[in-house]
Design an enzyme around this catalytic site. Structure first.
Site, PDB file in Angstrom:
ATOM      1  N   ILE A  11       0.800  -1.220   0.015  1.00 51.00           N
ATOM      2  CA  ILE A  11      -0.063   0.015  -0.079  1.00 51.00           C
ATOM      3  C   ILE A  11       0.749   1.327   0.114  1.00 51.00           C
ATOM      4  O   ILE A  11       0.470   2.236  -0.277  1.00 51.00           O
ATOM      5  CB  ILE A  11      -0.927   0.048   1.245  1.00 51.00           C
ATOM      6  CG1 ILE A  11      -1.915   0.933   1.159  1.00 51.00           C
ATOM      7  CG2 ILE A  11      -0.240   0.266   2.523  1.00 51.00           C
ATOM      8  CD1 ILE A  11      -3.160   1.053   1.988  1.00 51.00           C
ATOM      9  N   GLY A  13       3.508   1.986  -1.888  1.00 52.92           N
ATOM     10  CA  GLY A  13       3.780   2.298  -3.235  1.00 52.92           C
ATOM     11  C   GLY A  13       2.956   3.191  -3.946  1.00 52.92           C
ATOM     12  O   GLY A  13       1.919   3.450  -3.499  1.00 52.92           O
ATOM     13  N   ASP A  63       6.583 -14.991   3.413  1.00 55.09           N
ATOM     14  CA  ASP A  63       6.655 -15.703   4.660  1.00 55.09           C
ATOM     15  C   ASP A  63       5.219 -16.215   4.715  1.00 55.09           C
ATOM     16  O   ASP A  63       4.237 -15.500   5.070  1.00 55.09           O
ATOM     17  CB  ASP A  63       6.807 -15.036   6.061  1.00 55.09           C
ATOM     18  CG  ASP A  63       6.726 -15.731   7.210  1.00 55.09           C
ATOM     19  OD1 ASP A  63       6.284 -17.130   7.197  1.00 55.09           O
ATOM     20  OD2 ASP A  63       7.221 -15.305   8.246  1.00 55.09           O
ATOM     21  N   LEU A  82       0.030  -5.979  -4.792  1.00 57.87           N
ATOM     22  CA  LEU A  82       1.024  -5.180  -5.573  1.00 57.87           C
ATOM     23  C   LEU A  82       2.380  -5.061  -4.832  1.00 57.87           C
ATOM     24  O   LEU A  82       3.343  -4.160  -5.032  1.00 57.87           O
ATOM     25  CB  LEU A  82       0.372  -3.779  -5.459  1.00 57.87           C
ATOM     26  CG  LEU A  82      -1.195  -3.563  -5.759  1.00 57.87           C
ATOM     27  CD1 LEU A  82      -1.569  -2.136  -5.558  1.00 57.87           C
ATOM     28  CD2 LEU A  82      -1.402  -4.158  -7.066  1.00 57.87           C
ATOM     29  N   SER A 127       2.768  -7.465 -15.541  1.00 62.44           N
ATOM     30  CA  SER A 127       3.347  -6.705 -16.259  1.00 62.44           C
ATOM     31  C   SER A 127       3.792  -7.070 -17.677  1.00 62.44           C
ATOM     32  O   SER A 127       3.926  -8.120 -18.330  1.00 62.44           O
ATOM     33  CB  SER A 127       5.131  -6.631 -15.786  1.00 62.44           C
ATOM     34  OG  SER A 127       5.735  -5.714 -16.416  1.00 62.44           O
ATOM     35  N   GLU A 129       6.083  -6.305 -19.297  1.00 58.47           N
ATOM     36  CA  GLU A 129       7.355  -6.910 -19.435  1.00 58.47           C
ATOM     37  C   GLU A 129       7.557  -8.379 -19.823  1.00 58.47           C
ATOM     38  O   GLU A 129       8.530  -8.798 -20.500  1.00 58.47           O
ATOM     39  CB  GLU A 129       8.346  -6.360 -18.405  1.00 58.47           C
ATOM     40  CG  GLU A 129       8.754  -5.002 -18.083  1.00 58.47           C
ATOM     41  CD  GLU A 129       9.952  -4.433 -18.797  1.00 58.47           C
ATOM     42  OE1 GLU A 129      10.881  -5.285 -19.321  1.00 58.47           O
ATOM     43  OE2 GLU A 129       9.722  -3.163 -19.323  1.00 58.47           O
ATOM     44  N   TYR A 151      12.781  -9.379 -13.581  1.00 55.20           N
ATOM     45  CA  TYR A 151      11.630  -9.075 -13.049  1.00 55.20           C
ATOM     46  C   TYR A 151      10.697  -9.842 -13.817  1.00 55.20           C
ATOM     47  O   TYR A 151       9.427 -10.344 -13.605  1.00 55.20           O
ATOM     48  CB  TYR A 151      11.626  -7.675 -13.100  1.00 55.20           C
ATOM     49  CG  TYR A 151      10.358  -6.862 -13.123  1.00 55.20           C
ATOM     50  CD1 TYR A 151       9.870  -6.362 -11.601  1.00 55.20           C
ATOM     51  CD2 TYR A 151       9.573  -6.470 -14.036  1.00 55.20           C
ATOM     52  CE1 TYR A 151       8.886  -5.967 -11.763  1.00 55.20           C
ATOM     53  CE2 TYR A 151       8.342  -5.939 -13.854  1.00 55.20           C
ATOM     54  CZ  TYR A 151       7.713  -5.695 -12.842  1.00 55.20           C
ATOM     55  OH  TYR A 151       6.486  -4.961 -12.364  1.00 55.20           O
ATOM     56  N   LYS A 155       7.342 -11.935 -12.767  1.00 56.11           N
ATOM     57  CA  LYS A 155       6.005 -11.759 -12.961  1.00 56.11           C
ATOM     58  C   LYS A 155       5.102 -12.923 -13.906  1.00 56.11           C
ATOM     59  O   LYS A 155       4.120 -13.034 -13.749  1.00 56.11           O
ATOM     60  CB  LYS A 155       5.995 -10.419 -13.776  1.00 56.11           C
ATOM     61  CG  LYS A 155       6.247  -9.207 -13.025  1.00 56.11           C
ATOM     62  CD  LYS A 155       5.158  -8.950 -11.941  1.00 56.11           C
ATOM     63  CE  LYS A 155       5.466  -7.773 -10.893  1.00 56.11           C
ATOM     64  NZ  LYS A 155       4.314  -7.573 -10.147  1.00 56.11           N
TER      65      LYS A 155
END
Length: 318
Positions: A11, A13, A63, A82, A127, A129, A151, A155
């Site tokens: 939250i 970000g 975790d 997110l 993403s 990407e 990354y 994703k």
């Protein structure tokens, strides 16, 4: 007005803060998580004026017990994951942490939902990407993934985890495959914010040059506050489905740089310097994304183009 409960992992970000603000406006009870709720950076929530309106909780996505404990205590109607590493560049330096925080965290949420049978609806931030270099053929929901960074690999893994839990266990889970989206809340490590900050400093006379790596990359850039609305909309549908969230317009980083300098009356060529040390081990040259499916199916469409986005970032309009 709704009285649903939403849990936003990540939250603090850019997207988490905008999503929290949007959901509060719709009457949600909003809970947000960070690895350490007591020491996390709440500046974005403060800038949006909503810090006092959200409940901050400590949760470590990698975790399983932490995820299980939080979901048991909160029983949210909607979960927006997110969290995890957000920088393509950083993922080359920390690939293991990238995979653990993104793919591992997503798996823990899904497994906790399977175990607890809460009926919560789950959104995962994907993403564009993942598609890799698309060439001139824009990627759609049926395009294959060709990830070219740690990354994007993480994703891609998370995307298929969500799809598998949806099909195998009946969990309401979906992935929003997000193209690049910007705002004044972007951290300074992102190239777009680096450009905006440098241009303002050069205009003010406190900086001489803007150092960048590869300018010949093409991306689809959107406005973050619009994209979080699409996230929420996806979880309101009767059946879960994955959607691309993008503008459909591709521009080069060179276009971005030149438009940013032009916005303050400067010429980019007078202040720009290429630094080869900033080049990535591998990079996407051209990323074109087709948002037709979400446009036609859900009625969501981006309204701001690159010039408007740069202007709002330049003046800090939230």
């Amino acid at each position: 007005m709704s009285h649903k409960k939403a849990l936003i992992a990540g939250i603090t970000g850019q997207d988490g803060a905008y999503l929290a603000s949007y959901l509060l406006g719709k009457g949600y009870e909003v809970m947000g998580t960070s690895r350490d709720a007591q020491a996390c950076n709440t500046s974005r929530l403060e800038r949006l004026g909503i810090l006092q309106d959200v409940d901050l909780l400590s949760l470590a996505p990698n975790d399983f017990r932490s995820v299980l404990k939080t979901l048991t205590a909160t029983v949210p109607d909607e979960i927006y994951n997110l969290a995890g590493q957000t920088s393509v560049g950083l993922s080359f330096e920390q690939p293991v942490e990238c995979m653990e925080s993104i793919a591992g965290g997503t798996l823990n949420f899904l497994e906790a939902l399977r175990y607890l049978v809460l009926g919560s609806r789950f959104f995962s931030a994907g993403s564009s990407e993942c598609f890799g270099d698309t060439g001139t053929q824009a990627a759609s929901e049926t395009s294959a993934f060709h990830p070219r960074s740690p990354y994007a690999v993480a994703k891609s893994t998370a995307f298929w985890q969500v799809a598998n839990y949806r099909d195998a266990y009946g969990i309401y889970g979906c992935t929003g495959v997000l193209a690049n989206h910007e705002s004044p809340l972007r951290p300074s490590r992102f190239v777009t914010q680096k450009i905006i900050t440098a241009v303002k400093d050069i205009k003010a006379g406190t900086q001489l040059r803007l150092l960048l790596g590869n300018l010949d990359i093409w991306r689809d850039w959107g406005w973050a506050p619009e994209y979080v609305q699409a996230m929420h909309l996806m979880l309101q549908q009767e059946r879960p489905a994955d959607f691309i969230i993008a503008t459909g317009i591709t521009s080069s980083l060179r276009d971005f740089v030149e438009a940013a300098f032009a916005a303050v009356g400067l010429n980019a060529s007078d202040h720009l310097q290429i630094d080869s040390s900033l080049l990535r081990p591998s990079d996407l040259k051209y990323s074109a994304i087709d948002p037709t499916c979400i446009n036609t199916t859900l009625g969501w469409q981006a309204s701001l183009g690159l010039p408007e986005i740069i202007e709002r970032m330049m003046v800090g309009e939230l």
